[in-house]
Design an enzyme around this catalytic site. Sequence first.
Site, mmCIF file in Angstrom:
data_model
loop_
_atom_site.group_PDB
_atom_site.id
_atom_site.type_symbol
_atom_site.label_atom_id
_atom_site.label_comp_id
_atom_site.label_asym_id
_atom_site.label_seq_id
_atom_site.Cartn_x
_atom_site.Cartn_y
_atom_site.Cartn_z
ATOM 1 C CG ASP A 264 18.915 54.832 24.499
ATOM 2 O OD1 ASP A 264 19.002 54.272 23.687
ATOM 3 O OD2 ASP A 264 18.710 54.695 25.897
HETATM 4 C C1 BGC Z 1 20.234 51.518 25.126
HETATM 5 C C2 BGC Z 1 21.313 51.741 24.154
HETATM 6 C C3 BGC Z 1 21.221 51.165 23.048
HETATM 7 C C4 BGC Z 1 19.870 51.675 22.077
HETATM 8 C C5 BGC Z 1 19.782 50.897 20.976
HETATM 9 C C6 BGC Z 1 18.616 51.678 24.589
HETATM 10 O O1 BGC Z 1 17.339 50.225 24.478
HETATM 11 O O2 BGC Z 1 19.523 52.810 26.642
HETATM 12 O O3 BGC Z 1 23.051 52.405 25.064
HETATM 13 O O4 BGC Z 1 22.015 52.104 22.864
HETATM 14 O O5 BGC Z 1 18.253 50.536 22.897
HETATM 15 O O6 BGC Z 1 20.021 49.496 20.611
#
Ligand code: BGC
Length: 709
Positions: A264
Site C-alpha cells: 500500500d
Molecule cells: C489506500 C489504498 C489505495 C492506495 C492508492 C492508499 O492510501 O490505502 O487503498 O489503493 O492509497 O491510491
Amino acid sequence: MSRVRHILILTILLAAPASAQNLDSLLAGMTLEEKLGQLNLLSANGRASPQQMQLVRAGKLGGLFNVIGAENTTPVQRIAVTESRLKIPLLFGLDVIHGYRAIFPIPLGEASSFDPDAAEATARAAGQEAASFGINWTYAPMVDIARDPRWGRIAEGSGEDPYLGSLMAAARVRGFQQNIFATAKHFAGYGAAEAGRDYNETEISPRTMREVYLPPFKAAVDAGVASLMSAFNDIAGVPASGNAWLTDTVLRREWGFTGFVVSDWTSVAELIPHGVAGSRSEAGRRALTAGVDMDMQSSIYVDSLAALVGSNRIPMVVVDSAVMRILRAKLRLGLFRDPYRARAAPANVELRALARRVAGESIVLLKNERSLLPLDKAGTIAVIGPLADNKEEPLGPWHTQGRAEDVVSVLQGIKTKVQTVLYAQGSGIDDTSKAGFAAAVAAARQAKVAILVLGERGDMSGEAASRSSLGLSGVQEQLLEAVAATGTPVVLVLMNGRPLILEWASDHVPAIVETWFLGVEAGNATADVLFGDVNPSGRLPVTFPRVLGQIPLYYDHRNTGRPPDPNNKYTSKYIDVPVTPRYPFGFGLSYTTFAYSDLRLSAARARATDTITASVTVTNSGSREGTEVVQLYVHDVVASVARPVRELKAFRRVTLKLGESRTVDLRVALRDLWFIGLDMKPIVEPGTFRVYLGPNSAEGLEASFECIP
Ligand code: BGC
C-alpha cells in the site's frame, strides 16, 4: 482448424515479442538496477512528471498510477517501449473502486443487493471505461471484512460477512479482469483496526484470521486475481507489509498464488514507524523477503536495496522471483504485444442504465409503518435536507473521475415523477446553523408528506475518515425532529457510507430508506423506490447497532457460556440497552410480504463429502410483485471449538408475482462447513447442524441434520 496449424499459430503468437520463455532471457539480461526498477511504483499527479519520465527512460519504474487519460498514459508508455533499454511496458494503475467516470453505488451499498452478478456487471463496465482512458490495473476490489462502523473504509468493502464477502470479491475480480487487472486489498486484517481508528493495530487470532478475514482473499485468488495489496496494519505486532506468514506461507505456498503483491501507499517505509525496521534498507529487506514484490510510493526498493543484494543480505533469487512475477503479469495482460491497449469506451446510455438498475437493487427499506411507502405521485411533496439537492455527495468516497455534473440529485429524481415539489435545504451536513429550519418546516406544513434526505458527506467515509460518533452530524437530527413535529408524515432517506446510529429516527419516523452513496443515478434510483416503480430488495450486508456502545456488533458471534437471558442478570448483556441490533444483518423490507413454510432437508444424515439441499416454500403474501433474498444459515451445535450462533452459507434472490408460491432450493456442500480445529487445520466435525432458512439473520424456519463420520 487442424491441431498442427493451431499449435503453429500459438507458437508464432508466443514468440512475439515476449513469451513465458523469453521472460527468462529478458530477466537474464537485466541489470540489478533494472530489476529493482520493475519493482518500483509511483503516483503521478494526473500526468507523469519530467522526473518520472526520466525514471521510465532509465528503466527504473515498473508502473505508474494516477495518470489520468490515454493522452497522458500513451506518451509515457511510448518512452517505456521505445526509449528504455529493455522496452518493458508499464502498468498504469488507478483506484477504480465503484466506477471510473460513470459512478456506481459504493461497494457496501452494492453488497446490499446480495447480487454478485450485479457486482460483476458494474466491475466489468468500470474496467472497460477505465481501459478506454489508458488504465490497465485497478486497486480493487477491497475485500476487507469490516465489523466496526466507526471505520470509514467499511464503505469500500462488502460488509461483515465472509461468505457474502467472498462471493462479491470473486464476482468483482471476474468483472474487472475482463478488461483490466484487479487487486484484492488490503491483505490482510485491515478491517479489524482497533476502535475503528484507521491504520490502527489489529489483534486477530490465527483462527479468526483464517475463518473471517482471509476467505474473501482466497476467493479472489481462486477467481484469478492478478495482484494483492499488502495492508497498512499490523497483526499482533507483525505489520502486514512485512509479514512472511501472510504473503509467503499462506498466499503463495498454501494457496498457490502466482500473481504479484504490491504494497500500500508507503507501507514499506512505514515498517520504520511500526518499529520493526531501523532504516529504509532494513524496511525494504523485510518487505521484499516477506513477499511484497512491488513498492508503492516508498522508492525504497529502487533506492536502497542494491547494496544489500550486493552483500548477499538479500539473495538475488528473491529479487528475481519478484521481478518475474511482475514480468509475467505484464505478459498475461498482453502488454508486450499491445502496450497501449486502446479500447472503446462503453456507451454512456448503457452505463447509466446499469447504474440505475444496480442502484435500485442496493437500496434497503429499513422501516415502513402503515405502508407509508410507496408514495402516490399526486399531491404536494416536500423535499428537505442538505443532501436532497446535492450532486456531489452521492458520488461517495473514492469516486475517481466521477463528476457532480453527471449526478441526478434526489430532488431531480423526484421531480421527474411528481408535479408539485416544495424544496428546502433546512441545514448543512455538519454545521450548526438552524437558519433554514423555518423554511423547511413551512414546506412540510404545506405538503402531504415530507421526504428528508440526510446523512454524510462522501468524504466522511472512506480512507482516514473514522468517526467516534455515528449519529446524524451537525443539526440534521434537530431538523428531522422539527419537521416531524409538524405532523406531516416523514420519510427519512439516508445517504451514508456506514451503518449510522438512528435512535430517535428508528423510534419516531414512520419510513426509513437506506440509500448509501448510489452514484450518478442516485436520484432516479431513489425516486424509483420512493414511488414504487422499483420494489426495494436490498438487504443489509452489515449490522446496524442501536447505540455506539454495542460496537463491535455482528451476527455471527459465538454463544458464550452465558447467552443473554432477560430473566437472569448474570448473563451476557447490557443493563442499559438491549443486546440485539437495531437492524440485523440480512434485514430489509419490501413493499410486499413473503411467507416461509415447509422447510425440508434432502437428508437427515450426511457425510462430510455430501451436499444437503434445503427446500422451503416462499409465498408472496402481500400486495404486489417483489424480490425476496432467501437466506440459509447454519449452526454447528457441538464442536471442538465453539462455533458462531449462525453463519450464512447460501442465499438466493427470488422474484415472485403477487400470490405466487415457489419452492426454493438452496444447496450446501458439507465441506463448506469447515472451521479451524484445535490443531489449526480446517475440519468438518461430525455432529448436529441446525439450518435456518429465512429473510434475515435473526428470523427463519429451523431444521437440523447430522453430519456422520
Ligand atoms: C489506500 C489504498 C489505495 C492506495 C492508492 C492508499 O492510501 O490505502 O487503498 O489503493 O492509497 O491510491
